[in-house]
Design an enzyme around this catalytic site. Sequence first.
Site, PDB file in Angstrom:
ATOM      1  CB  SER A 118      -0.961  -0.047   1.191  1.00  8.51           C
ATOM      2  OG  SER A 118      -2.010   0.872   1.035  1.00  8.51           O
ATOM      3  CG  ASP A 247      -6.874  -3.062  -3.256  1.00  7.38           C
ATOM      4  OD1 ASP A 247      -7.526  -2.276  -2.544  1.00  7.38           O
ATOM      5  OD2 ASP A 247      -5.648  -3.228  -3.150  1.00  7.38           O
ATOM      6  CG  HIS A 276      -5.643  -2.620   0.368  1.00  9.75           C
ATOM      7  ND1 HIS A 276      -4.925  -2.188  -0.732  1.00  9.75           N
ATOM      8  CD2 HIS A 276      -5.116  -1.971   1.439  1.00  9.75           C
ATOM      9  CE1 HIS A 276      -4.006  -1.316  -0.344  1.00  9.75           C
ATOM     10  NE2 HIS A 276      -4.094  -1.167   0.961  1.00  9.75           N
TER      11      HIS A 276
END
Length: 296
Positions: A118, A247, A276
């Site tokens: 991320s 995601d 995610h």
Amino acid sequence: MPALAAGASSTSQHQGAFKMDSGFVTVKDGTQIFYKDWGPKDGPVVWFHHGWPLTSDDWDAQMMFFLQHGYRVIAHDRRGHGRSTQTDTGNDMDTYSADVAAVVAALKVKKAIHVGHSTGGGEVARYVRQHGKGIVTKAVLVSAVPPIMVQSATNPDGVPLKVFDDIRQGTAFNRSQFYMDLTVPFYGFNRPGAKVSEAVRQNWWRQGMMGGVKAAYDCIFQFAQVDFSDDLRALDIPVLVLHGEDDQIVPFGNSGAKSVKLLKQGKLISYPGFPHGMPTTHADVINADLLAFFKS
């Protein structure tokens, strides 16, 4: 020069166990960056960069796996996050990158693979470009924010700015509830048939609440509105891009699918239905693909 904070490191060694170090590196502005350094000092190094607003603990499933495969595994808490100093300033990608460089130097790491999830994927791209020449052998971007998340005239399929403004509002003024609510789409627990883990949700919340609210607020701009396109273009090492096609936090079509096209030596693996937080929910799959890339 970066230095280990006096008296701020610890080592444990048990019979039949791996060497486990942790401590702090004090960087030039006085901020203390917490790190974990596990495994054989002469082993191949994998360095993990966590996402927002989490900590190095988010990599537990990967660090244990690669520790058991003979790797030296290192992870740090980004400034303002976790056990690192709750900073008012320096909460920007260039400073995050410089902090990593300081910890790398303090731990005398000469060669490493860097893996970012991320926001940590953006940190990896920026660090490798700015400080990684000759010392980073490979990189991995997992569910990562590059090239750029926010919608604009040049990125029309990006995420609308209002989404990030709402994240800012929730973080600044209702953080505890906002963080708990965010765990549901983060792990895909709102999808039909999903097996919801309250322990996983609570652990995400725990990590997020450890950090400073000002640093978390500032970091939202970094993952939402910073353009990493030039960082990706500059990378001249093998880079693996891993992204879940479901995601809901960093949409695949605007991130992983675009990032791989900007990389000189990029390889993409996308996962239908994965969320995610797939390094946690699908650790067995992600770990196997990481190991194959590391050994390739």
